[in-house]
Write an enzyme that holds these catalytic residues in place. Structure first.
Site, PDB file in Angstrom:
ATOM      1  CG  ASP A 106      -7.888   9.963   6.465  1.00  0.00           C
ATOM      2  OD1 ASP A 106      -8.770  10.496   5.769  1.00  0.00           O
ATOM      3  OD2 ASP A 106      -6.833   9.506   6.000  1.00  0.00           O
ATOM      4  CE  LYS A 153       1.774   5.323   7.024  1.00  0.00           C
ATOM      5  NZ  LYS A 153       0.504   5.853   7.525  1.00  0.00           N
ATOM      6  N   GLY A 211       0.827  -1.205   0.000  1.00  0.00           N
ATOM      7  CA  GLY A 211       0.000   0.000   0.000  1.00  0.00           C
ATOM      8  C   GLY A 211       0.858   1.251   0.000  1.00  0.00           C
ATOM      9  N   GLY A 240       0.338   5.892   0.106  1.00  0.00           N
ATOM     10  CA  GLY A 240      -0.529   7.065   0.170  1.00  0.00           C
ATOM     11  C   GLY A 240       0.322   8.302   0.268  1.00  0.00           C
ATOM     12  N   GLY A 241      -0.340   9.413   0.534  1.00  0.00           N
ATOM     13  CA  GLY A 241       0.388  10.668   0.602  1.00  0.00           C
ATOM     14  C   GLY A 241       1.349  10.733   1.772  1.00  0.00           C
ATOM     15  N   GLY A 301       3.084   7.970   3.093  1.00  0.00           N
ATOM     16  CA  GLY A 301       4.147   6.985   3.107  1.00  0.00           C
ATOM     17  C   GLY A 301       3.812   5.746   2.305  1.00  0.00           C
TER      18      GLY A 301
END
Length: 549
Positions: free
Chosen positions: A143, A48, A25, A27-28, A30
């Site tokens: 979020d 992560k 995965g 995202g913005g 990491g």
């Protein structure tokens, strides 16, 4: 690892402890990798990596410590963290959660989950929010969205990615950062005002609204024309969603605890039959667990060697072209063939799930290629051990937890075992019989046993389909087709020996040139029409026609 790009190659060792397996995965904030914990005998972790700014170093350490002390069954355990290095790259290590994100599950099921599924997930997320908000000071997640929820092997909704979670600052008038995902973030977040526990309640309402309307954002809703695509949504639940979505935080419910109490009351009314929906709470064998969120199409060889595995993989190819997510599962109770046929030694991800004797839960990642998820038998287990996997309610639960709306179960000749035959007769939503033009093993006994299974399937109005395999022109073709109990719904042609050999050595299982895939789709589209769950594909007969242009 390359500076702040956060790119790590599989096989790389992080911090002398974690061997990277594959990316899972990004995202913005990491990138996330599956990794093996070398200190704990290869236990799977989620690693992560986060790019931070110099001024964020202290905040990261403070928030990492905050996450490390959280303990809840619907939150992955944080086991370690690493402060930003000279490049500003920080890391958090947490337990790996096998499963789909809610966004993936939503898309796989045609953007329409049952109300029972949505309610159960909402209850679990509300329990997480109650736990977070009960910390001192309260932790505001900020979020909530489908990609931040993983449905794990126990059907639990697990809240992940605490990248923008913050302690609530009671005296602040604005957040330090204006963060959140448009479409799910509360109005106060989008305006840069101070967020609090009620911001998470709005996020919960926005998430639920998105799921019940087939993917529409609550921020664009018209209160007087909203339409839930999901059936049997009680009025009390609709009203609660509207309260959660109030623009003014003071008009929302006062706490996650009060929302949870309301949700549990709705569930209790539904389970008792007093509400406008009802849970299937039955237990036991036979037909008591037919109600489920996965459709099972069992593919059977009328006799050994008729080609059920070949037809299963051809159906998988056609489903992929039609844009239908599905799982291909090798039925326990026989020799492990799919792993070798698909070159699992080279292509199957490390620690991926097998369909072995431990059928109660999905313990590892799933081998996925495009729209297909492959779950072969374990070739490293003796065939005798494979036979100990009883086909019962736990195996149905196992199939459901694979997260695909449709399962192609490659039964081949295993249906001849009495227990397997009974299970298929009671459980399969459809059976696809395969017979080829070499019927020397189609004995009278097999014909009689097959006829009784065919009658059991028809008796409960499930689909029973025949496919003529290896069809070609020969003198006795008409006589061969007359042997079928009913006319075959379709036929697959005989492929050349060279094409089949190439497919085997390429690890494709079946010939996979573009013309071959077109042939599978056009030959099997009538079968797809019978087995694909309603709502998953709009029209599999015309799906992806651009693929052939």
């Amino acid at each position: 690892m390359s500076g702040k790009t956060l790119l790590v190659e599989p096989g790389a060792i992080f911090a002398n402890r974690y061997r990277v397996v594959e990316p899972i995965g990004q995202g913005g904030m990491g990138r996330v990798y599956m990794a093996e914990d070398l200190r704990l005998e290869g236990r799977l972790r989620a690693l992560k990596l986060i790019a931070t700014l110099p001024e964020e170093r202290e905040a990261f350490i403070r928030e990492a410590r905050m996450l490390c002390r959280l303990t809840h069954p619907n939150i992955p355990e944080i086991v370690d963290y690493y402060s930003p290095n000279e490049d500003g790259v920080a890391a958090i290590v947490m337990d790996y959660i096998a499963g789909d994100t809610l966004a993936q599950r939503f898309d796989k099921f045609g953007r329409k989950l049952s109300f029972g599924q949505v309610l159960q997930m909402t209850i679990q997320l509300c329990e997480v929010l109650q736990y977070l908000h009960g910390q001192a000071p309260a932790i505001v997640y900020r979020d909530l969205k489908p990609s931040n929820v993983i449905i794990d092997s126990r059907d639990r909704a697990v809240l992940v990615d605490f990248g923008i979670a913050r302690w609530h600052r009671p005296n602040a008038v604005s957040d330090t950062l204006q963060l959140g995902t448009p479409g799910f973030a509360s109005p106060e977040q989008l305006l840069g005002k101070q967020s609090d526990e009620r911001s998470d309640l709005y996020g919960l309402g926005a998430l639920v609204y998105f799921l019940l309307t087939g993917g529409f954002f609550a921020i664009r809703r018209n209160r007087h024309s909203e339409k839930f695509v999901v059936e049997a949504v009680p009025r009390a639940f609709r009203e609660m969603v509207e309260l959660l979505l109030s623009e003014d935080p003071s008009h929302r419910p006062k706490s996650a605890a009060s929302v949870l109490e309301h949700l549990l009351n709705i569930r209790e009314l539904g389970a008792s039959g007093e509400g406008s929906f009802r849970f299937d709470a039955s237990k036991g064998g036979g037909n008591s667990f037919i109600k489920r969120d996965v459709t099972i199409a069992a593919v059977l060889s009328a006799y050994p060697g008729a080609g059920a595995t070949f037809v299963t993989l051809a159906l998988s190819s056609a489903l992929s072209i039609a844009g239908v997510d599905h799982a291909v599962v090798e039925c326990p109770g026989g020799e492990a063939e799919m792993y070798g046929l698909l070159d699992g030694a080279r292509k199957m991800p490390a620690r991926a799930q097998f369909a072995n004797g431990a059928c109660q839960r999905v313990a590892g990642p799933i081998w996925r290629e495009g729209r297909a998820s492959y779950v072969p038998l374990d070739p490293f287990r003796a065939a005798q051990a494979q036979c100990h996997c009883v086909l019962d309610e736990s195996f149905v639960s196992f199939l459901q937890k694979l997260g695909a709306p449709l399962v192609l179960l490659d039964v081949s000749s295993r249906w001849e075992h009495p227990d397997a035959k009974e299970w298929i007769g009671n459980i399969a939503d459809s059976i696809i019989w395969v017979a080829d033009c070499y019927p020397s093993k189609w004995s009278l006994k097999r014909q009689q046993e097959g006829a009784s299974l065919y009658q059991a399937i028809e008796g409960r109005q499930a689909a029973a389909i025949w496919i003529a395999n290896r069809d070609h022109s020969f003198a006795e073709r008409k006589e061969w087709l007359s042997m079928f109990p009913v006319a075959p719904l379709t036929a697959l042609p005989r492929f050349s020996e060279d094409a089949v050999l190439k497919a085997i050595w390429d690890g494709a299982g079946v010939p996979s040139a573009k013309k071959d895939k077109e042939l599978y789709f056009r030959s099997l589209k009538t079968v797809l029409k019978r087995i694909v769950p309603a709502g998953v594909a709009k029209d599999v007969l015309t799906a992806n026609t651009a693929y052939f242009s």
